[in-house]
Design an enzyme around this catalytic site. Structure first.
Site, PDB file in Angstrom:
ATOM      1  N   GLU A  57      42.836  47.351  24.359  1.00 37.86           N
ATOM      2  CA  GLU A  57      42.541  47.765  25.728  1.00 37.86           C
ATOM      3  C   GLU A  57      43.103  49.167  25.883  1.00 37.86           C
ATOM      4  O   GLU A  57      44.267  49.361  26.253  1.00 37.86           O
ATOM      5  CB  GLU A  57      43.190  46.824  26.760  1.00 37.86           C
ATOM      6  CG  GLU A  57      42.642  47.097  28.142  1.00 37.86           C
ATOM      7  CD  GLU A  57      43.572  46.763  29.288  1.00 37.86           C
ATOM      8  OE1 GLU A  57      43.135  46.889  30.442  1.00 37.86           O
ATOM      9  OE2 GLU A  57      44.741  46.399  29.050  1.00 37.86           O
ATOM     10  N   ASP A  61      46.265  43.540  24.928  1.00 41.09           N
ATOM     11  CA  ASP A  61      46.324  43.898  26.347  1.00 41.09           C
ATOM     12  C   ASP A  61      47.271  45.080  26.553  1.00 41.09           C
ATOM     13  O   ASP A  61      48.354  45.123  25.967  1.00 41.09           O
ATOM     14  CB  ASP A  61      46.852  42.677  27.129  1.00 41.09           C
ATOM     15  CG  ASP A  61      46.846  42.899  28.622  1.00 41.09           C
ATOM     16  OD1 ASP A  61      45.749  43.078  29.177  1.00 41.09           O
ATOM     17  OD2 ASP A  61      47.928  42.895  29.237  1.00 41.09           O
TER      18      ASP A  61
HETATM   19  C1  NOJ Z   1      44.824  44.279  31.567  1.00 45.39           C
HETATM   20  C2  NOJ Z   1      44.075  43.028  31.871  1.00 45.39           C
HETATM   21  O1  NOJ Z   1      42.734  43.189  31.480  1.00 45.39           O
HETATM   22  C3  NOJ Z   1      44.223  42.798  33.352  1.00 45.39           C
HETATM   23  O2  NOJ Z   1      43.377  41.785  33.824  1.00 45.39           O
HETATM   24  C4  NOJ Z   1      45.669  42.503  33.615  1.00 45.39           C
HETATM   25  O3  NOJ Z   1      45.869  42.360  35.014  1.00 45.39           O
HETATM   26  C5  NOJ Z   1      46.582  43.615  33.094  1.00 45.39           C
HETATM   27  N1  NOJ Z   1      46.215  44.053  31.793  1.00 45.39           N
HETATM   28  C6  NOJ Z   1      48.012  43.160  33.022  1.00 45.39           C
HETATM   29  O4  NOJ Z   1      48.169  42.265  31.954  1.00 45.39           O
END
Ligand code: NOJ
Ligand code: CA
Length: 565
Positions: A287, A227
């Site tokens: 991500e 993440d």
């Molecule tokens: C990316 C995640 O996909 C999202 O849902 C989240 O709110 C943020 N990172 C913070 O962790």
């Protein structure tokens, strides 16, 4: 259409040259398991509720493993199911080595993993590494006093007089600094104030977080989706970000996140994480929000020693059916040097069904988009519900919004509830997701758009997904073949060849609302075939073989055929 699908299955059985075992480490091309796997993202709150409290859970997922297997999925990425106050619905973790009781127990997790393994499905966990919850014992300790042993695990700084340490804004609105009155310092959070950023410059944080990954590998997970990797490090000098014109949807000044995202130190951590992943035959998915393929490239690592699968979100930015634009993006990622990863939507992005749909031909367009990302060279990551054509169902009143960013940014930002609604399993109340009150409303369209009904309809979106997934698992050219763009000046039809040695698969996607006619000369690619052997088509008038010099296409239709030398 029914006859056609039956025929399709037979074509596949006859044509396929190899079926690979999921446990085999490398194929003849040196490809690893994750390069042939189809990943499927599960948002656990919304997938299946086993105990009728209105919230999906691990036992619910376990009860749907047969469905996932028959769909053709090889790996599940489960978004955070760790203990959490749920401010950001699990992306605020208060214990990295446990399961939140609302989702079940570690024993449930083990059973889920075992059940998945029996079916040849791997589990990928979400690793929220940039920040923890403010309720994590590390942060509770850290904020307890300036001399706490964990003080330096987070980013604590003095203000500038009565103001914040600098001008950085949170991507979820407001300042990225929150004053803690007890100790008189500010702490930093790129996301909500309840998500304080961990201080990755501190080796103790590095070690503790690496231990978390080892702990889950020992439990059998096959990798992590990392993440928010872009935001791991911040400028130690805390320099102000350049301010850009205008205000964002939360009313904050627009900024270029120059000093708090994508710092070079990120790559050191990714290289280290990769070493641990390699010891465990695991995959790291990132991500990674990148502005172009040059930025994306950096996440593979200079020596392919960072992320195996940085997510390419560039597709999600192509918001209309534009063959030239898709061609450009595919060519760029295909030549980036790493293994491409294709994503159409996820729990943060409006569902592809509505992004590309024109309101009249959405079903055909959903099949078209499925045929695109499931036949390219690379690994697709599906989002639950995409396979039945789930649409966004955004809240219409601010008081109904669950996602805090929707409440803060209303009405410009409605939050992400719309793409997180419960999975639609059948036409019973609440789409068979729960017998309780679902945490988000089930879209009314579930009466017709649901797994059970679509399984019965041979021409449904679901059955097209199933056929595509069966094909891509069995067809050598789709598994290992090169990507070769065809008819590159065609403004309406996106066509390409997947070529592997003497075999090739031709993919033809009519992205226009008009009938089209295309012709192909595949001699430059080494194929003198005059016809293609139909593998899959969404056209009503499909036939077993099609002429390459004269291929008529219905509006928004798909043609996939095999050509040989
Ligand atoms: C990316 C995640 O996909 C999202 O849902 C989240 O709110 C943020 N990172 C913070 O962790
Ligand atoms: Ca439940």
């Amino acid at each position: 259409m029914c006859r056609k699908l039956v025929a399709f299955v037979l074509f596949v059985a006859g044509f396929c040259s190899t079926v690979r075992s999921q446990t085999q480490a490398l194929d003849a091309e040196g490809h690893q398991w994750w390069q042939h796997a189809v990943f499927y993202e599960i948002y656990p709150r919304s997938f299946m509720d086993s105990n009728n409290d209105g919230i999906g859970d691990l036992n619910g997922i376990a009860s749907k493993l047969d469905y996932l297997k028959s769909l053709g999925v090889d790996a599940l990425w489960i978004t955070p199911c760790y203990p959490s106050p749920q401010v950001d619905f699990g992306y605020d973790v208060s214990d990295y080595e446990n399961i939140d009781p609302m989702y079940g127990t570690l024993a449930d997790f083990d059973r889920l993993q075992q059940g998945a393994k029996t079916r040849g499905i791997r589990i990928i966990m979400d690793f929220v590494m940039n920040h923890s919850s403010d309720q994590h014992p590390w942060f509770i300790d850290s904020r307890s006093s300036r001399t706490s042993a964990k003080r330096d695990w987070y980013m604590w700084h003095d203000g500038k007089g009565s103001a914040e340490p600098n001008n950085w804004v949170s991507t979820f609105g407001g300042s990225a600094w929150t004053m803690d009155f007890k100790t008189g310092q500010y702490y930093y959070h790129y996301f909500y104030p309840q998500q304080p950023d961990l201080n990755w410059h501190n080796p103790a944080v590095h070690d503790a977080m690496f231990d978390v990954t080892r702990w889950w590998y020992k439990r059998g997970v096959a990798g992590f989706r990392l993440d928010a990797v872009d935001t791991l490090f911040e400028d130690p000098e805390l320099r102000d970000n350049p301010v850009l014109p205008g205000l964002n949807k939360y009313g904050d000044p627009n900024e270029q996140d120059l000093y708090n995202t994508k710092l070079p130190e990120v790559h050191v951590v990714l290289r280290d994480l990769r070493k641990v992943a390699d010891e465990n035959n695991a995959v790291l998915i990132g991500e990674t929000w990148t502005k172009d393929v040059n930025e994306l490239k950096q996440y593979y690592g200079d020596h392919s020693d960072e992320l195996q699968m940085p997510m390419d979100f560039l597709f999600t930015k192509v918001d209309r059916l534009s063959p030239p634009e898709f061609r450009r993006q595919i060519a760029a990622v295909d030549s980036a040097g790493g293994w491409p990863v294709f994503v159409l939507s996820n729990h943060d992005i409006v569902r592809s069904y509505v992004r590309y749909g024109d309101g009249q031909n959405n079903q055909a367009i959903a099949k078209l988009m499925a045929s695109l990302y499931l036949t390219l060279r690379g690994t697709p990551i599906m989002y639950y519900g995409e396979e039945i054509g789930m649409q966004n169902t955004d809240p219409v009143r601010k008081e109904d919004v669950k996602d805090p960013i929707g409440r803060m940014g209303w009405p410009q930002e409605k939050g992400r509830d719309g793409e997180r609604t419960p999975m639609q399993w059948d036409d019973s109340p609440n789409a068979g997701f729960t017998r309780g009150t679902p945490w988000l409303p089930v879209p009314l369209i579930y009466k017709t758009v649901n797994v059970a009904s679509e399984l019965k309809d041979p021409s449904s979106i679901l059955n097209v997904y199933r056929s595509l997934l069966a094909l891509r698992h069995q067809n050598r050219a789709l598994l290992d073949g090169d990507y070769i763009a065809l008819n590159e000046n065609d403004p309406n039809v996106l066509s390409y060849l997947r070529r592997y040695k003497n075999e090739a698969v031709l993919v033809v996607l009519n992205m226009s609302s008009k009938p089209q006619q295309v012709s192909f000369d595949l001699a430059p690619q080494g194929f003198d075939a005059k016809t293609a052997h139909t593998l899959l088509t969404t056209m009503a008038a499909g036939s077993k073989a099609s002429s390459l010099s004269h291929l008529p296409l219905e509006p928004f239709s798909v043609y996939i055929g095999a050509v040989s030398k």
